[in-house]
Design a protein around this motif. Sequence first.
Motif, PDB file in Angstrom:
ATOM      1  N   ALA A   1       1.246   1.591 -12.694  1.00  0.00           N
ATOM      2  CA  ALA A   1       2.475   0.877 -12.314  1.00  0.00           C
ATOM      3  C   ALA A   1       2.593   0.784 -10.805  1.00  0.00           C
ATOM      4  O   ALA A   1       2.992  -0.256 -10.254  1.00  0.00           O
ATOM      5  CB  ALA A   1       3.689   1.584 -12.907  1.00  0.00           C
ATOM      6  N   MET A   2       2.251   1.869 -10.099  1.00  0.00           N
ATOM      7  CA  MET A   2       2.324   1.849  -8.627  1.00  0.00           C
ATOM      8  C   MET A   2       1.247   0.945  -8.044  1.00  0.00           C
ATOM      9  O   MET A   2       1.492   0.228  -7.069  1.00  0.00           O
ATOM     10  CB  MET A   2       2.208   3.279  -8.091  1.00  0.00           C
ATOM     11  N   ILE A   3       0.047   0.960  -8.635  1.00  0.00           N
ATOM     12  CA  ILE A   3      -1.035   0.090  -8.161  1.00  0.00           C
ATOM     13  C   ILE A   3      -0.644  -1.377  -8.330  1.00  0.00           C
ATOM     14  O   ILE A   3      -0.786  -2.194  -7.413  1.00  0.00           O
ATOM     15  CB  ILE A   3      -2.340   0.399  -8.922  1.00  0.00           C
ATOM     16  N   ASP A   4      -0.145  -1.709  -9.506  1.00  0.00           N
ATOM     17  CA  ASP A   4       0.229  -3.101  -9.786  1.00  0.00           C
ATOM     18  C   ASP A   4       1.324  -3.575  -8.840  1.00  0.00           C
ATOM     19  O   ASP A   4       1.290  -4.706  -8.340  1.00  0.00           O
ATOM     20  CB  ASP A   4       0.700  -3.235 -11.236  1.00  0.00           C
ATOM     21  N   ASP A   5       2.312  -2.720  -8.606  1.00  0.00           N
ATOM     22  CA  ASP A   5       3.402  -3.107  -7.705  1.00  0.00           C
ATOM     23  C   ASP A   5       2.875  -3.351  -6.294  1.00  0.00           C
ATOM     24  O   ASP A   5       3.274  -4.319  -5.633  1.00  0.00           O
ATOM     25  CB  ASP A   5       4.466  -2.013  -7.689  1.00  0.00           C
ATOM     26  N   THR A   6       1.973  -2.488  -5.840  1.00  0.00           N
ATOM     27  CA  THR A   6       1.432  -2.621  -4.482  1.00  0.00           C
ATOM     28  C   THR A   6       0.614  -3.894  -4.329  1.00  0.00           C
ATOM     29  O   THR A   6       0.778  -4.645  -3.355  1.00  0.00           O
ATOM     30  CB  THR A   6       0.561  -1.395  -4.147  1.00  0.00           C
ATOM     31  N   LEU A   7      -0.260  -4.166  -5.291  1.00  0.00           N
ATOM     32  CA  LEU A   7      -1.141  -5.327  -5.165  1.00  0.00           C
ATOM     33  C   LEU A   7      -0.403  -6.634  -5.434  1.00  0.00           C
ATOM     34  O   LEU A   7      -0.604  -7.627  -4.726  1.00  0.00           O
ATOM     35  CB  LEU A   7      -2.335  -5.175  -6.107  1.00  0.00           C
ATOM     36  N   THR A   8       0.456  -6.637  -6.436  1.00  0.00           N
ATOM     37  CA  THR A   8       1.196  -7.866  -6.733  1.00  0.00           C
ATOM     38  C   THR A   8       2.102  -8.248  -5.569  1.00  0.00           C
ATOM     39  O   THR A   8       2.253  -9.425  -5.244  1.00  0.00           O
ATOM     40  CB  THR A   8       2.028  -7.692  -8.013  1.00  0.00           C
ATOM     41  N   GLY A   9       2.683  -7.259  -4.939  1.00  0.00           N
ATOM     42  CA  GLY A   9       3.558  -7.523  -3.797  1.00  0.00           C
ATOM     43  C   GLY A   9       2.817  -7.602  -2.478  1.00  0.00           C
ATOM     44  O   GLY A   9       3.452  -7.769  -1.426  1.00  0.00           O
ATOM     45  N   ALA A  10       1.491  -7.460  -2.508  1.00  0.00           N
ATOM     46  CA  ALA A  10       0.680  -7.488  -1.280  1.00  0.00           C
ATOM     47  C   ALA A  10       1.227  -6.534  -0.226  1.00  0.00           C
ATOM     48  O   ALA A  10       1.339  -6.864   0.958  1.00  0.00           O
ATOM     49  CB  ALA A  10       0.590  -8.900  -0.729  1.00  0.00           C
ATOM     50  N   LYS A  11       1.570  -5.310  -0.666  1.00  0.00           N
ATOM     51  CA  LYS A  11       2.134  -4.312   0.237  1.00  0.00           C
ATOM     52  C   LYS A  11       0.987  -3.583   0.932  1.00  0.00           C
ATOM     53  O   LYS A  11       0.577  -2.487   0.529  1.00  0.00           O
ATOM     54  CB  LYS A  11       3.041  -3.356  -0.532  1.00  0.00           C
ATOM     55  N   SER A  12       0.455  -4.203   1.959  1.00  0.00           N
ATOM     56  CA  SER A  12      -0.767  -3.717   2.591  1.00  0.00           C
ATOM     57  C   SER A  12      -0.633  -2.305   3.157  1.00  0.00           C
ATOM     58  O   SER A  12      -1.624  -1.577   3.232  1.00  0.00           O
ATOM     59  CB  SER A  12      -1.207  -4.678   3.694  1.00  0.00           C
ATOM     60  N   SER A  13       0.582  -1.910   3.557  1.00  0.00           N
ATOM     61  CA  SER A  13       0.760  -0.561   4.106  1.00  0.00           C
ATOM     62  C   SER A  13       0.513   0.513   3.047  1.00  0.00           C
ATOM     63  O   SER A  13       0.321   1.678   3.388  1.00  0.00           O
ATOM     64  CB  SER A  13       2.161  -0.406   4.693  1.00  0.00           C
ATOM     65  N   ARG A  14       0.522   0.113   1.768  1.00  0.00           N
ATOM     66  CA  ARG A  14       0.317   1.086   0.689  1.00  0.00           C
ATOM     67  C   ARG A  14      -1.051   0.933   0.020  1.00  0.00           C
ATOM     68  O   ARG A  14      -1.317   1.578  -0.982  1.00  0.00           O
ATOM     69  CB  ARG A  14       1.424   0.931  -0.367  1.00  0.00           C
ATOM     70  N   TYR A  15      -1.907   0.110   0.585  1.00  0.00           N
ATOM     71  CA  TYR A  15      -3.221  -0.088  -0.040  1.00  0.00           C
ATOM     72  C   TYR A  15      -4.012   1.217  -0.131  1.00  0.00           C
ATOM     73  O   TYR A  15      -4.680   1.482  -1.130  1.00  0.00           O
ATOM     74  CB  TYR A  15      -4.025  -1.121   0.750  1.00  0.00           C
ATOM     75  N   ARG A  16      -3.947   2.010   0.906  1.00  0.00           N
ATOM     76  CA  ARG A  16      -4.685   3.278   0.894  1.00  0.00           C
ATOM     77  C   ARG A  16      -4.193   4.173  -0.251  1.00  0.00           C
ATOM     78  O   ARG A  16      -4.984   4.821  -0.944  1.00  0.00           O
ATOM     79  CB  ARG A  16      -4.535   3.993   2.236  1.00  0.00           C
ATOM     80  N   HIS A  17      -2.869   4.225  -0.443  1.00  0.00           N
ATOM     81  CA  HIS A  17      -2.305   5.042  -1.531  1.00  0.00           C
ATOM     82  C   HIS A  17      -2.700   4.474  -2.895  1.00  0.00           C
ATOM     83  O   HIS A  17      -3.016   5.224  -3.825  1.00  0.00           O
ATOM     84  CB  HIS A  17      -0.780   5.092  -1.407  1.00  0.00           C
ATOM     85  N   ALA A  18      -2.671   3.142  -3.008  1.00  0.00           N
ATOM     86  CA  ALA A  18      -3.047   2.520  -4.279  1.00  0.00           C
ATOM     87  C   ALA A  18      -4.506   2.818  -4.616  1.00  0.00           C
ATOM     88  O   ALA A  18      -4.859   3.062  -5.784  1.00  0.00           O
ATOM     89  CB  ALA A  18      -2.807   1.018  -4.214  1.00  0.00           C
ATOM     90  N   ALA A  19      -5.371   2.804  -3.612  1.00  0.00           N
ATOM     91  CA  ALA A  19      -6.779   3.135  -3.829  1.00  0.00           C
ATOM     92  C   ALA A  19      -6.924   4.586  -4.302  1.00  0.00           C
ATOM     93  O   ALA A  19      -7.751   4.892  -5.176  1.00  0.00           O
ATOM     94  CB  ALA A  19      -7.576   2.908  -2.544  1.00  0.00           C
ATOM     95  N   ARG A  20      -6.119   5.469  -3.734  1.00  0.00           N
ATOM     96  CA  ARG A  20      -6.150   6.870  -4.179  1.00  0.00           C
ATOM     97  C   ARG A  20      -5.701   6.978  -5.630  1.00  0.00           C
ATOM     98  O   ARG A  20      -6.299   7.717  -6.421  1.00  0.00           O
ATOM     99  CB  ARG A  20      -5.254   7.726  -3.280  1.00  0.00           C
TER     100      ARG A  20
END
Length: 476
Positions: free
Chosen positions: A415-434
Motif C-alpha cells: 500500500a505504501m509502495i503504490d501510494d508513493t509511485l502512483t503519486g510520484a512522491k520522489s522524496s519517498r522513493y528510497r523508502h518505497a524501494a526498502r
Amino acid sequence: MSNKTLNKANLEKLGAEKLAGLVMELVQGSAALQRRARLELSAAQGPKDVAADLRKRFASLRRAGSYLDARKQRALVKDLDSLLDMITTTIAPHDAPEAFELTWAFLQLAPRIHERTDDSNGAVGDVFRRAVAVIADLSPRVTLNPETLAERILDALADAGYGEFDGIIPATVDALGPVGLDHLKRITTDYASAAPTPAEIAAYQRFGLSMSPADAIRRAKHSTASIILADVADAQGDVDAYMARYSAEQLTYATIAPDVARRLIAAGRVAEAHGITQRALAREVGSPFRRLNVDLDEAHEECLTALGKLDDLKAHLWARFEEHLSARALRKYLRFLPDFDDLEAEERAFALAAYHTDLHGALHLFFGWPALERAARLVLARADELDGNDYMLLTQAAEALSDRHPLAATLIRRAMIDDTLTGAKSSRYRHAARHLAECEQADLSITDYGTVPSHAAYEAALRQTHGRKQRFWAYV
C-alpha cells in the motif's frame, strides 16, 4: 579498570599541580571555558565573589548583539545552564535572597537573548523555564515586601514578550502571601483599564497594525491581565474569579471547559462542573476535531465519577469507543466490568472495530492494544482500503506484523509502495524501494498468497506500470 582510563578517580591521582597545568592548557583559546574557570575560582572564595562575577556576566550578555547560529546557540545554552547552576549550588544554600535576585535578573536576560537567535527547538526557552522553577524553590525562603513583589511581577509579565515569566505567580505565591495577591489583583485591574499612554501608542505604531494602536494596546493589556487574574484566582482558591475571565460561550470551548470543571470539582461544586462539561460536549457534536479533545472527555468522566453516576460513565466511555475507537475509553470501560464480562465486552468491541469505517483507527487500536492477530486479519480483509500515505502508522504496523504475519505486513508495504509511485512522491522513493526489498524477504516465509498476487507478479506489475520511474528503480 585500567589506570589510564579517563575518569575522575584517575585524574585525581595526577595531583593538583598537574591538573592545574592541564586546565590552563585546555582553556587557552576558549572564552567559554575561561569564564567557567573564573567562576569556579570565585566559588572557592565564597558566594559574594560568585554573585559579583555573575552580575558582570549578565551585563555582558545584555550588551552582546551578534546573531547566534545553531552551533553558537548550543554553546550559549550550556553557558546559561552553568550560570544557573552556580546560583543554585553556590549561592542559594548560603544566601537565598541574593539567589532570588540573581535568578530574577537572569530571567530579564531573556528578551535580549531571544532577539539574537532562533529558538525553534525550545532550548533557550527551557533554560528560562528552569529559572522560574528555581524561583519557586527559593520563594519560601525569602522575605520580600509583598506589595513591591506584586508590582515587580506585573511589570515583568507586561513586558515579557517571550513567555520567560510564565508561571511566575504560582512560583512566588509563598512570598506574595494574601497581601501580595490582593495587591496584584488590584493593580492588574487598574493596569487593564488604564488608557494607553502616548509612549505605548508610539511603540505600537511602528508595527503597522491594521487595527488602531489604542485598540491593540487595550487588547494586549486585557489578555495579560486575564492570565494574571486567573493565576491569582487559583492561588486564592477563588474559582468564581477564575471563571469570570470567560464568557458563557467560552465556557463551552473544549480548550477551556476541562480546566474550569476541575477547579469546580476541587471546590466541591461537582454539579456545576458536570453542567460545564455537558454543555461543552454538546457543542462538540459533529466537530471534525472531536476525537482530539480527550481532555474534555476525561474531565466529564471525573464529574460522573464524583457524582457516582457509574452507568452514565460506562455509557459515555462506550460511546466514545464506538465513535472514535478510543483505546483509552475502552480500557477504562472494561475496568468497570466484572471478570469474564470484560472478556465478552472486549470481543464485542473488537468485532465492532473490524467493520468500523475508520480502518486506520481500527488498525491503530489493534496494533497498540496489542492484538496483532486481529490486526493481521483486518489487513487481509480490507487491504484495498489502506491509505498508503499514512506511512508512520503503516510502517510501525508492518514491522510489528512481519515475524508472525508476513502476508499482512507485505500488503501494508505494498500500500505504501503504490501510494508513493502512483503519486510520484520522489522524496519517498528510497523508502518505497526498502519496502519492496522487505516484501521480497517476506516472500520466503509466505506459503500461500491466496487471491493476492505473488511477489514476483506484484513486482512485474510495478515494472509494467511504473517502469519509467528510473529514480525509484535505481534504488531497488
